[in-house]
Design a protein around this motif. Structure first.
Motif, PDB file in Angstrom:
ATOM      1  N   GLY A 308      31.888  23.761  43.709  1.00 34.11           N
ATOM      2  CA  GLY A 308      33.047  23.397  44.507  1.00 34.11           C
ATOM      3  C   GLY A 308      34.142  24.447  44.434  1.00 34.11           C
ATOM      4  O   GLY A 308      34.810  24.741  45.430  1.00 34.11           O
ATOM      5  N   GLU A 311      33.028  27.487  46.563  1.00 36.29           N
ATOM      6  CA  GLU A 311      33.075  27.202  48.003  1.00 36.29           C
ATOM      7  C   GLU A 311      34.468  26.811  48.489  1.00 36.29           C
ATOM      8  O   GLU A 311      34.690  26.674  49.689  1.00 36.29           O
ATOM      9  CB  GLU A 311      32.081  26.082  48.331  1.00 36.29           C
ATOM     10  N   THR A 313      35.996  23.975  47.906  1.00 31.56           N
ATOM     11  CA  THR A 313      36.068  22.551  48.262  1.00 31.56           C
ATOM     12  C   THR A 313      36.466  21.685  47.077  1.00 31.56           C
ATOM     13  O   THR A 313      36.384  20.461  47.150  1.00 31.56           O
ATOM     14  CB  THR A 313      34.710  22.074  48.801  1.00 31.56           C
TER      15      THR A 313
END
Length: 438
Positions: A308, A311, A313
């Motif tokens: 996460g 990326e 996110t």
């Protein structure tokens, strides 16, 4: 003359049969290691997901489940599976140095391998901050070493062949990174890599990697990143990440080595030495409190959190790296089976995310990956293995030069803080504890 010629042919035939028998043991063992690593991976991920459901019922449930779970694991480890505690890499390294079969079986046996698999998964099931990659090294070495009974091996072949190949195959299958398996065998498991065994080791790594690839598909744990670092001021990110990662990783290793050698100070040290099962329960409570403070992000391997962060996110607190480091430290000191590879990558990603906020000179994802490799190299002090693993796990070859730079800088800084490598020091401890007199 005819009899001499006939005797020579018979000897050559026997020698050829022994050679092929040994090869079949290597190849068959590599297949078994590959399948075992895949099953271990699937079981560990399932256990991790099961625990992640627990805070959904109540965020306070880990305050009960985690202490009880760690208490049970340590009790079973000490009663039935001594030698399976901790990472597993020091045990494999120690087994290479040992010369007595009885001593080796204290850390490399199928019983210990089964215990390592089961107890590591239970650790993830109750929220421990551990990984399965280090344990897979010991499991792979134990499987290969146990197969030595099916063929005639010399001492050198056992040391530099079966144990080495099993550990390297375990890394290759665990990370789905065959190149990293070979490099790890050369750099970390054996400092004196013998030409005589290199072919067998590489073959075992390739076979285990193919088995993993066939079962799990062609994937990388952190997806595919095409980010690159231009050759300009942004390269300062590699230097800064290397310095920070080496400092943090070296401190982590130094703490583990110091506690292993001297124990904890005061009352905590007395409990750790005299009542290890009770100490594990206290560690479980601390682990649950850290998890509660982090919003549940410090439990488990840390793969999801690291991906996460890469990326972009993630929704993690800025203190994630520090709290994950504390959770990993507490998990390791509790005495349960479990590795530090995956948690170290997650911690490094967290530190990289922190550094990216103060370094607008480079892309955020690039700084995160550099932080990951730098902290990992600082902990294990194996710089080539570190950047190869991260390169393969992110499927990014454009970052190889900055990854190398950050990795070697981090390793140099870490050695200034912690002169003795973590795994090698732990291996010496295992050797001194299990070596038979004489």
């Amino acid at each position: 003359m005819h009899d001499i010629f006939k005797t020579t042919l018979t000897r050559q035939a026997r020698l050829s049969a022994h050679v092929w028998q040994r090869r079949m043991v290597f190849w068959g063992g590599a297949v078994v290691v590959g399948f075992t690593a895949v099953l271990f991976s699937l079981g560990s991920e399932y256990a991790n997901r099961l625990f992640q459901r627990l805070p959904g019922y109540s965020p306070y449930l880990p305050l009960l489940v985690t202490p009880l779970g760690l208490t049970l694991i340590v009790a079973l480890t000490r009663r039935f599976f001594p030698g399976s505690e901790g990472s597993g890499i020091p045990q494999s390294m120690g087994a290479i140095a040992l010369t007595n079969h009885a001593d080796r079986t204290k850390v490399l046996s199928l019983r210990i391998a089964c215990g390592k698999i089961g107890l590591t998964m239970v650790g993830l099931l109750v929220g421990a901050s551990v990984g399965r990659e280090g344990p897979t090294v010991q499991i792979g070495s134990a499987i290969m070493y146990s197969l030595s009974r099916f063929a005639r091996f010399s001492r050198l072949e056992v040391e530099r062949g079966l144990i080495l190949a099993g550990g390297a195959a375990g890394i290759a299958a665990a990370f789905n990174t065959p190149l990293a398996g070979i490099v790890f065998a050369i750099e970390e498991l054996s400092r004196s890599f013998e030409e005589r065994t290199s072919g067998n080791t590489m073959t075992a790594v390739v076979i285990a990697g193919v088995v993993s690839l066939g079962c799990m598909g062609n994937y990388s744990y952190f997806g595919h990143t095409s980010i690159s670092l231009p050759l300009n001021l942004s390269w300062m990110a590699a230097v800064i990440c290397g310095l920070a990662g080496g400092l943090a990783g070296g401190m982590f290793s130094l703490i583990l080595i110091s506690v292993a050698a001297k124990g904890l100070p005061g009352r905590a040290g007395s409990i750790m030495k005299e009542s290890p099962v009770l100490f594990a329960g206290i560690c479980g409570l601390l682990l649950a409190l850290i998890g509660l403070a982090s919003g549940g992000h410090t439990y488990g391997t840390g793969y999801a959190e690291a991906r996460g962060i890469i990326e972009g996110t993630d929704n993690l607190p800025p203190s994630y790296a520090i709290m994950k480091m504390l959770a990993t430290l507490v998990s390791y000191l509790s005495g349960i089976p479990g590795g530090i590879f995956a948690p170290s990558l997650a911690i490094g990603a967290g530190f990289g995310d922190n550094l990216a906020g103060i370094m607008p000179i480079a892309p955020v994802s690039a700084v995160v990956i550099l932080g990951m490799v730098a902290y990992f190299a600082g902990v294990v002090q194996a710089p080539i293995t570190a950047f190869v693993i991260v390169m393969e796990m992110t499927d990014n070859h454009t970052m190889i030069l900055p990854l190398m730079a950050a990795s070697f800088i981090a390793c140099a800084i870490s050695r200034r803080i912690c002169p003795k490598p973590l795994y090698r020091t732990m291996a010496e401890g295992f050797i001194s504890r299990i070596k038979s007199p004489g």
